[in-house]
Design a protein around this motif. Structure first.
Motif, PDB file in Angstrom:
ATOM      1  N   UNK A  75       0.828  -1.207   0.000  1.00 46.09           N
ATOM      2  CA  UNK A  75       0.000   0.000   0.000  1.00 46.09           C
ATOM      3  C   UNK A  75       0.863   1.259   0.000  1.00 46.09           C
ATOM      4  N   UNK A  76       1.909   1.241   0.780  1.00 41.94           N
ATOM      5  CA  UNK A  76       2.750   2.427   0.909  1.00 41.94           C
ATOM      6  C   UNK A  76       3.611   2.656  -0.330  1.00 41.94           C
ATOM      7  N   UNK A  77       4.050   1.581  -0.974  1.00 42.43           N
ATOM      8  CA  UNK A  77       4.967   1.728  -2.105  1.00 42.43           C
ATOM      9  C   UNK A  77       4.260   1.926  -3.439  1.00 42.43           C
ATOM     10  N   UNK A  78       3.091   1.315  -3.626  1.00 36.54           N
ATOM     11  CA  UNK A  78       2.451   1.308  -4.941  1.00 36.54           C
ATOM     12  C   UNK A  78       1.256   2.250  -5.065  1.00 36.54           C
ATOM     13  N   UNK A  79       0.412   2.297  -4.054  1.00 37.99           N
ATOM     14  CA  UNK A  79      -0.851   3.022  -4.190  1.00 37.99           C
ATOM     15  C   UNK A  79      -0.684   4.533  -4.369  1.00 37.99           C
ATOM     16  N   UNK A  98      12.629   3.769 -15.320  1.00 37.70           N
ATOM     17  CA  UNK A  98      13.200   2.975 -14.223  1.00 37.70           C
ATOM     18  C   UNK A  98      12.239   2.881 -13.051  1.00 37.70           C
ATOM     19  N   UNK A  99      11.643   3.996 -12.657  1.00 40.50           N
ATOM     20  CA  UNK A  99      10.692   3.970 -11.545  1.00 40.50           C
ATOM     21  C   UNK A  99       9.464   3.132 -11.884  1.00 40.50           C
ATOM     22  N   UNK A 100       9.043   3.176 -13.141  1.00 40.21           N
ATOM     23  CA  UNK A 100       7.899   2.351 -13.553  1.00 40.21           C
ATOM     24  C   UNK A 100       8.233   0.871 -13.449  1.00 40.21           C
ATOM     25  N   UNK A 101       9.439   0.523 -13.864  1.00 43.63           N
ATOM     26  CA  UNK A 101       9.847  -0.885 -13.788  1.00 43.63           C
ATOM     27  C   UNK A 101       9.950  -1.351 -12.338  1.00 43.63           C
ATOM     28  N   UNK A 102      10.443  -0.477 -11.457  1.00 40.51           N
ATOM     29  CA  UNK A 102      10.549  -0.832 -10.037  1.00 40.51           C
ATOM     30  C   UNK A 102       9.164  -1.028  -9.428  1.00 40.51           C
ATOM     31  N   UNK A 103       8.228  -0.145  -9.730  1.00 42.83           N
ATOM     32  CA  UNK A 103       6.867  -0.272  -9.192  1.00 42.83           C
ATOM     33  C   UNK A 103       6.175  -1.519  -9.708  1.00 42.83           C
ATOM     34  N   UNK A 104       6.355  -1.814 -10.990  1.00 37.20           N
ATOM     35  CA  UNK A 104       5.759  -3.037 -11.539  1.00 37.20           C
ATOM     36  C   UNK A 104       6.369  -4.275 -10.898  1.00 37.20           C
ATOM     37  N   UNK A 105       7.677  -4.239 -10.686  1.00 43.64           N
ATOM     38  CA  UNK A 105       8.341  -5.354 -10.014  1.00 43.64           C
ATOM     39  C   UNK A 105       7.784  -5.558  -8.606  1.00 43.64           C
ATOM     40  N   UNK A 177      -1.559   2.161 -13.900  1.00 45.39           N
ATOM     41  CA  UNK A 177      -0.510   1.665 -13.021  1.00 45.39           C
ATOM     42  C   UNK A 177       0.582   1.019 -13.856  1.00 45.39           C
ATOM     43  N   UNK A 178       1.765   0.902 -13.263  1.00 47.49           N
ATOM     44  CA  UNK A 178       2.857   0.145 -13.859  1.00 47.49           C
ATOM     45  C   UNK A 178       2.734  -1.296 -13.387  1.00 47.49           C
TER      46      UNK A 178
END
Length: 364
Positions: A75-79, A98-105, A177-178
């Motif tokens: 919740x804290x990292x993705x939402x 890069x941030x999109x790839x990290x969030x998707x990961x 979302x990513x």
């Protein structure tokens, strides 16, 4: 987990107007903000209760602690980034690839972590009821730590390979979302990830079905069967022997007339007197099992619409998914991070007592 190139919007006409878009965005932000607040408050509260009270330092609550912390981190990292995407309404991710790839990961990591952890919880619940002695002896805190490490390792193994696949983790405008992009089966190898997720969820429910059949078969106590003791000279032996030979010798049998036939009935020992406590523990394990199964069932119900949409993209090349259905299915997966504390509070009496009277908790 989407296919942007093959996805078309079929929302109602009034949503295309500026007022409709604003109202839809406001509704998304309000619901996601509510989910974020409930998830953070509930999961952090239950994690704090489990860590604080020593009566909850047991195997099922250690696994529940890991689940609560993972949901809170998700919740804290993705939402918040999803909320930024909804608010901006941009067609592309504005914060860099890069941030999109990290969030998707992270999103895929937390999804598979929940699935693998619920499967391990189901196995431990079966062991706690069907093989309670083995469970009580082997399921220690270190065992739980090893299990949690194994779950995170498996989730990492599922979420890390797509990082090196160009275009697999990307921003999906229709989902805002990513996430992992699912494409047609002949154009990508994403089918294996969906099959793994479905297999883990199905195996988890099969474990609970087996547990249900075990409880059904053992729902009634077997009647006591009297086993006669065997003796030739009053030294009783065999399955029915209970040390009666020494008692008979002390009472004078063997030197007087032949006593009546004795039937070997096991006397109540201290370990058998504790059987009532074992029954109470069995009831407690069943209550915990019910709580975890409701968490598992709700995980299936909330993720099923989105999984169906992903399978449609994988198997149907020109699939058209209504935008309303897609948005609702995505927001249902978000809600899964906030419903677990509510289920724990409803179905777990120990946690309710701990929440109301943290200083006077007794093992129920």
């Amino acid at each position: 987990m989407a296919n942007a190139s093959e996805l078309s919007s079929s929302s109602s006409p009034h949503l295309s107007s500026p007022g409709g878009l604003l109202s839809a965005s406001g509704l998304k932000l309000a619901t996601l903000g509510l989910i974020l607040c409930v998830s953070l408050a509930g999961n952090v509260l239950f994690a704090w209760l489990i860590l604080k009270d020593r009566h909850l330092h047991r195997a099922p609550y250690f696994l529940l602690l890991d689940l609560c912390l993972a949901d809170a981190l998700r919740s804290l990292a993705c939402f918040p980034f999803v909320m930024l995407s909804v608010r901006s309404g941009a067609a592309a991710w504005p914060h860099g690839p890069l941030s999109c790839k990290v969030l998707a990961f992270l999103a895929v990591l937390f999804c598979f972590h929940a699935a693998f952890l619920l499967f391990c919880v189901g196995v431990t619940r079966y062991m706690a009821i069907a093989h309670h002695r083995f469970y009580a002896k082997r399921m220690t805190g270190w065992t739980c730590l090893a299990m949690v490490c194994m779950v995170w390792t498996l989730a990492l193994a599922m979420a890390f390979p797509p990082v090196f696949d160009v275009g697999t983790y990307k921003f999906i405008r229709e989902e805002e979302q990513c996430i992992f992009e699912h494409r047609y089966v002949k154009a990508n190898d994403t089918l294996g990830f969906m099959l793994m997720l479905a297999a883990v969820i199905a195996a988890t429910h099969l474990v609970y079905v087996k547990l249900l059949f075990f409880i059904h078969r053992h729902r009634k106590m077997k009647p006591a069967q009297l086993v006669p003791a065997i003796s030739q000279n009053w030294t009783f032996h065999g399955p029915g022997a209970t040390g009666q030979a020494a008692a008979n010798w002390t009472a004078g049998f063997g030197r007087g007339p032949t006593p009546p036939t004795l039937v070997g009935i096991r006397q109540a020992t201290h370990s058998q007197i504790k059987r009532l406590l074992v029954l109470e523990e069995f009831k407690m394990e069943k209550r915990i099992c019910k709580m975890f199964y409701m968490i598992t069932l709700l995980f299936l119900l909330l993720w099923s619409p989105y999984i169906v949409a992903c399978y449609l993209r994988v198997f149907i090349k020109a699939s058209t998914i209504p935008q309303v259905y897609l948005t609702a299915s995505v927001w249902m997966t978000f809600a899964q991070a906030g419903v677990n504390p509510i289920l724990c509070f409803i179905f777990n009496k120990e946690l309710r007592v701990c929440f109301r009277e943290p200083k006077n908790l007794t093992v129920l």
